[in-house]
Design a protein around this motif. Structure first.
Motif, PDB file in Angstrom:
ATOM      1  N   ASN A 215       0.873  -1.253  -0.043  1.00 60.61           N
ATOM      2  CA  ASN A 215      -0.170   0.194  -0.042  1.00 60.61           C
ATOM      3  C   ASN A 215       0.866   1.547  -0.062  1.00 60.61           C
ATOM      4  OD1 ASN A 215      -2.309  -1.378   0.072  1.00 60.61           O
ATOM      5  ND2 ASN A 215      -2.204  -1.733   2.235  1.00 60.61           N
ATOM      6  N   GLU A 216       1.914   1.149  -0.424  1.00 58.60           N
ATOM      7  CA  GLU A 216       3.239   2.275  -0.137  1.00 58.60           C
ATOM      8  C   GLU A 216       2.814   3.366  -1.935  1.00 58.60           C
ATOM      9  OE1 GLU A 216       4.839   3.249   2.561  1.00 58.60           O
ATOM     10  OE2 GLU A 216       3.683   1.971   3.669  1.00 58.60           O
ATOM     11  N   ALA A 217       3.507   4.045  -1.746  1.00 60.96           N
ATOM     12  CA  ALA A 217       3.357   5.392  -2.119  1.00 60.96           C
ATOM     13  C   ALA A 217       4.243   4.464  -4.136  1.00 60.96           C
ATOM     14  CB  ALA A 217       4.285   6.276  -2.410  1.00 60.96           C
ATOM     15  N   SER A 218       4.903   3.638  -4.446  1.00 62.39           N
ATOM     16  CA  SER A 218       4.797   3.386  -5.209  1.00 62.39           C
ATOM     17  C   SER A 218       3.781   1.857  -6.219  1.00 62.39           C
ATOM     18  CB  SER A 218       5.935   2.680  -5.796  1.00 62.39           C
ATOM     19  OG  SER A 218       5.621   1.233  -5.068  1.00 62.39           O
ATOM     20  N   ALA A 219       2.846   1.728  -5.106  1.00 65.84           N
ATOM     21  CA  ALA A 219       1.549   0.920  -6.220  1.00 65.84           C
ATOM     22  C   ALA A 219       0.404   1.993  -5.752  1.00 65.84           C
ATOM     23  CB  ALA A 219       1.370   0.059  -4.275  1.00 65.84           C
ATOM     24  N   ASP A 220       0.350   3.579  -5.361  1.00 60.45           N
ATOM     25  CA  ASP A 220      -0.647   3.882  -5.466  1.00 60.45           C
ATOM     26  C   ASP A 220      -0.575   4.454  -7.195  1.00 60.45           C
ATOM     27  OD1 ASP A 220      -2.669   6.139  -5.718  1.00 60.45           O
ATOM     28  OD2 ASP A 220      -1.193   6.799  -3.642  1.00 60.45           O
ATOM     29  N   VAL A 221      -1.811   4.344  -8.159  1.00 55.25           N
ATOM     30  CA  VAL A 221      -1.758   3.809  -9.177  1.00 55.25           C
ATOM     31  C   VAL A 221      -2.156   4.919  -9.318  1.00 55.25           C
ATOM     32  CG1 VAL A 221      -3.383   3.740 -11.113  1.00 55.25           C
ATOM     33  CG2 VAL A 221      -2.082   1.656  -9.232  1.00 55.25           C
ATOM     34  N   GLU A 222      -3.436   5.974  -8.440  1.00 58.05           N
ATOM     35  CA  GLU A 222      -4.300   7.179  -9.310  1.00 58.05           C
ATOM     36  C   GLU A 222      -3.536   7.816  -8.758  1.00 58.05           C
ATOM     37  OE1 GLU A 222      -7.233   9.578  -6.653  1.00 58.05           O
ATOM     38  OE2 GLU A 222      -7.513   7.640  -5.618  1.00 58.05           O
ATOM     39  N   VAL A 223      -2.508   8.388  -7.850  1.00 58.01           N
ATOM     40  CA  VAL A 223      -1.663   9.710  -7.905  1.00 58.01           C
ATOM     41  C   VAL A 223      -0.248   9.686  -8.706  1.00 58.01           C
ATOM     42  CG1 VAL A 223       0.609  10.470  -6.703  1.00 58.01           C
ATOM     43  CG2 VAL A 223      -1.404   9.910  -5.358  1.00 58.01           C
ATOM     44  N   ARG A 224      -0.477   8.509  -9.558  1.00 58.71           N
ATOM     45  CA  ARG A 224       0.656   8.155 -10.639  1.00 58.71           C
ATOM     46  C   ARG A 224      -0.079   8.629 -11.385  1.00 58.71           C
ATOM     47  NH1 ARG A 224       2.836   2.116 -10.669  1.00 58.71           N
ATOM     48  NH2 ARG A 224       4.017   2.969 -12.178  1.00 58.71           N
ATOM     49  N   GLU A 225      -1.349   8.241 -11.980  1.00 56.71           N
ATOM     50  CA  GLU A 225      -1.704   8.320 -13.430  1.00 56.71           C
ATOM     51  C   GLU A 225      -1.685  10.314 -13.104  1.00 56.71           C
ATOM     52  OE1 GLU A 225      -5.973   6.546 -12.576  1.00 56.71           O
ATOM     53  OE2 GLU A 225      -5.244   4.636 -13.716  1.00 56.71           O
ATOM     54  N   ARG A 226      -2.194  11.118 -11.601  1.00 55.69           N
ATOM     55  CA  ARG A 226      -2.426  12.113 -12.099  1.00 55.69           C
ATOM     56  C   ARG A 226      -1.419  12.503 -12.372  1.00 55.69           C
ATOM     57  NH1 ARG A 226      -4.278  13.623  -6.014  1.00 55.69           N
ATOM     58  NH2 ARG A 226      -3.844  15.986  -6.824  1.00 55.69           N
ATOM     59  N   LEU A 263       3.665  16.715  -5.899  1.00 58.15           N
ATOM     60  CA  LEU A 263       5.480  16.254  -6.951  1.00 58.15           C
ATOM     61  C   LEU A 263       6.142  15.921  -5.123  1.00 58.15           C
ATOM     62  CD1 LEU A 263       6.499  17.315  -9.888  1.00 58.15           C
ATOM     63  CD2 LEU A 263       5.438  14.943  -9.344  1.00 58.15           C
ATOM     64  N   THR A 264       5.577  17.239  -4.173  1.00 58.59           N
ATOM     65  CA  THR A 264       6.040  17.102  -3.295  1.00 58.59           C
ATOM     66  C   THR A 264       5.601  16.322  -1.796  1.00 58.59           C
ATOM     67  OG1 THR A 264       7.387  19.745  -3.153  1.00 58.59           O
ATOM     68  CG2 THR A 264       7.451  18.814  -1.748  1.00 58.59           C
ATOM     69  N   THR A 265       4.321  15.829  -2.207  1.00 58.46           N
ATOM     70  CA  THR A 265       3.943  15.138  -1.249  1.00 58.46           C
ATOM     71  C   THR A 265       4.232  13.787  -1.564  1.00 58.46           C
ATOM     72  OG1 THR A 265       2.359  16.749  -0.852  1.00 58.46           O
ATOM     73  CG2 THR A 265       1.445  14.285  -0.049  1.00 58.46           C
ATOM     74  N   TYR A 266       4.049  13.436  -3.227  1.00 58.42           N
ATOM     75  CA  TYR A 266       4.569  12.091  -3.497  1.00 58.42           C
ATOM     76  C   TYR A 266       5.868  11.304  -3.484  1.00 58.42           C
ATOM     77  CZ  TYR A 266       4.307   8.141  -6.669  1.00 58.42           C
ATOM     78  OH  TYR A 266       4.259   6.818  -7.448  1.00 58.42           O
ATOM     79  N   ASN A 267       6.771  12.811  -3.559  1.00 57.27           N
ATOM     80  CA  ASN A 267       8.312  12.281  -3.398  1.00 57.27           C
ATOM     81  C   ASN A 267       8.183  11.840  -2.140  1.00 57.27           C
ATOM     82  OD1 ASN A 267       8.750  12.591  -6.187  1.00 57.27           O
ATOM     83  ND2 ASN A 267       9.320  14.992  -6.038  1.00 57.27           N
ATOM     84  N   ALA A 268       7.468  12.915  -1.121  1.00 58.99           N
ATOM     85  CA  ALA A 268       8.253  12.660   0.638  1.00 58.99           C
ATOM     86  C   ALA A 268       7.627  11.157   0.554  1.00 58.99           C
ATOM     87  CB  ALA A 268       7.349  14.003   1.387  1.00 58.99           C
ATOM     88  N   ARG A 269       6.715  10.487   0.337  1.00 58.82           N
ATOM     89  CA  ARG A 269       6.216   8.764   0.242  1.00 58.82           C
ATOM     90  C   ARG A 269       7.143   8.054   0.065  1.00 58.82           C
ATOM     91  NH1 ARG A 269      -0.079   8.789  -2.112  1.00 58.82           N
ATOM     92  NH2 ARG A 269       0.487   6.770  -1.455  1.00 58.82           N
ATOM     93  N   LEU A 270       7.419   8.462  -1.454  1.00 59.05           N
ATOM     94  CA  LEU A 270       8.501   7.566  -2.138  1.00 59.05           C
ATOM     95  C   LEU A 270       9.770   7.446  -0.990  1.00 59.05           C
ATOM     96  CD1 LEU A 270       7.847   8.835  -5.828  1.00 59.05           C
ATOM     97  CD2 LEU A 270       7.527   6.463  -4.453  1.00 59.05           C
ATOM     98  N   SER A 271      10.071   8.326  -0.450  1.00 61.55           N
ATOM     99  CA  SER A 271      11.481   8.446   0.074  1.00 61.55           C
ATOM    100  C   SER A 271      11.131   7.338   1.642  1.00 61.55           C
ATOM    101  CB  SER A 271      12.233  10.058   0.977  1.00 61.55           C
ATOM    102  OG  SER A 271      12.066  10.982  -0.229  1.00 61.55           O
ATOM    103  N   LYS A 272       9.833   7.656   1.709  1.00 59.46           N
ATOM    104  CA  LYS A 272       9.737   6.929   3.697  1.00 59.46           C
ATOM    105  C   LYS A 272       9.477   5.906   2.866  1.00 59.46           C
ATOM    106  CE  LYS A 272       5.838   6.591   6.737  1.00 59.46           C
ATOM    107  NZ  LYS A 272       4.075   7.126   7.745  1.00 59.46           N
ATOM    108  N   GLU A 273       9.139   5.218   1.046  1.00 62.49           N
ATOM    109  CA  GLU A 273       8.891   3.977   1.455  1.00 62.49           C
ATOM    110  C   GLU A 273      10.250   3.337   1.596  1.00 62.49           C
ATOM    111  OE1 GLU A 273       7.616   0.900  -2.821  1.00 62.49           O
ATOM    112  OE2 GLU A 273       6.687   3.615  -2.467  1.00 62.49           O
TER     113      GLU A 273
END
Length: 352
Positions: A215-226, A263-273
């Motif tokens: 359930n981490e960022a890399s698996a968030d299809v919705e955000v990646r599509e946005r 992008l800032t929020t998503y990158n932070a989630r990726l770093s945490k992942e």
């Protein structure tokens, strides 16, 4: 690796035997479950008091192994055992013989030499251990000096290894490693299985960590599509020349700000992942290493028991051979009706 329960620990303690493999395997299991150190020591002490006199020494060997091999992970076991060791030595001293007292005295010597406990505490342990012995039986305190073995001095581990079953001696050549300590080379004998650098996770913890990665960022299809649908104008400076008026520029600025936030929020989630994945990687490494250690222990025990099985089979074959050479009692004369009466003295000496 099985989870910790008090009933499971009691069962393992009841199955404990003086062999090095048995002590080392249980020691590794206890260190793995060190977050339960309070319950472990409490149960260990309770079972020690209930154990038969000869087995009390094995309990003390187990405590020694856990205390010394858990130091790198933390002081939990050392402190917790320290609260009950005085009474433990007293219990063993009350029921043990001079040989047992001498064996435990060697442990105290090594603890003092290594600084496992303060000298005042070790002095109290000695008093508790020896208070039931006669004065001439009291083991004198010895100052150990490194035993010189050409070309390198023997480690303290070699002395304590002699307190375990002969299996240690048989395996010694496979467990010796030469290390450099303060500029001097020493031969160390490993008493317990090598534990991984980290604390091995419980299977449930590892499973949960792996599921959380789903359930981490890399698996968030919705955000990646946005992110994929963002207009090219928000990222290409060359397109700014197409702006015709202030209204269009303000609209683009709003889009850029939204894109930056996204992008800032998503990158932070990726770093945490990434950090979580590194953590899971370490958990997997430690878990696999712990399983490898247990596998090696099991293989050694299998080899030991195979040797015993061969000896038992040889004895059984010899016993069968011996039985075949014994006389067949069914071939002896039937004496159910009684034997003929023995001749009297008159019959023996009367002339015929």
């Amino acid at each position: 690796m099985a989870g910790f329960t008090e009933a499971g620990l009691v069962k393992k303690l009841s199955d404990l035997n003086p062999s090095a493999a048995s002590i080392q395997t249980l020691s590794l299991w206890l260190i793995h479950h060190r977050k339960h150190h309070q319950n472990i020591v409490k149960t260990w002490f309770k079972e020690l008091l209930k154990a038969h006199d000869p087995k009390k020494l094995t309990f003390m060997y187990l405590a020694n192994d856990v205390i010394q091999n858990s130091k790198k992970k933390g002081p939990e076991f050392g402190k917790e055992f320290g609260n009950v060791l005085r009474k433990s030595f007293e219990a063993v001293g009350a029921s043990g013989d001079a040989k047992t007292i001498k064996s435990l005295g060697r442990i105290l010597d090594i603890w003092e030499e290594r600084g496992v406990y303060e000298k005042t505490m070790i002095s109290e342990f000695r008093k508790a251990l020896c208070k039931f012995l006669n004065e001439h039986d009291t083991p004198p305190k010895k100052k150990h000096k490194p035993e010189i073995v050409k070309p390198a001095p023997t480690s303290v581990d070699a002395r304590i290894a002699s307190m375990y079953s002969p299996v240690i001696e048989k395996k010694r050549k496979h467990s010796e490693t030469e290390v450099e300590v303060e500029g001097k080379k020493e031969v160390h004998i490993t008493l317990s299985p090598r534990t991984p650098a980290g604390d091995p996770p419980e299977p449930e913890e590892l499973i949960k960590a792996l599921k959380d990665l789903e359930n981490e960022a890399s698996a968030d299809v919705e955000v990646r599509e946005r992110i994929a649908k963002l207009p090219s104008e928000v990222s290409e400076v060359g397109l700014l020349s197409r702006l015709q008026d202030k209204s269009a520029a303000e609209k683009l600025a709003t889009q850029v700000n939204d894109a930056v936030t996204l992008l800032t929020t998503y990158n932070a989630r990726l770093s945490k992942e990434m950090e979580q994945r590194k953590s899971v990687q370490n958990m997997l490494r430690d878990f696999l290493q712990a399983q490898q250690d247990l596998l090696e222990q099991a293989e050694r025990r299998l080899e030991e028991f195979n040797d015993k099985l061969q000896k038992v089979n040889a004895l059984r074959a010899e016993l069968r051979s011996h039985l075949k050479n014994l006389p067949d009692l069914t071939q002896l004369p039937d004496v159910t009706g009684g034997l003929a009466p023995l001749p009297s003295a008159g019959d023996l000496f009367s002339p015929h």
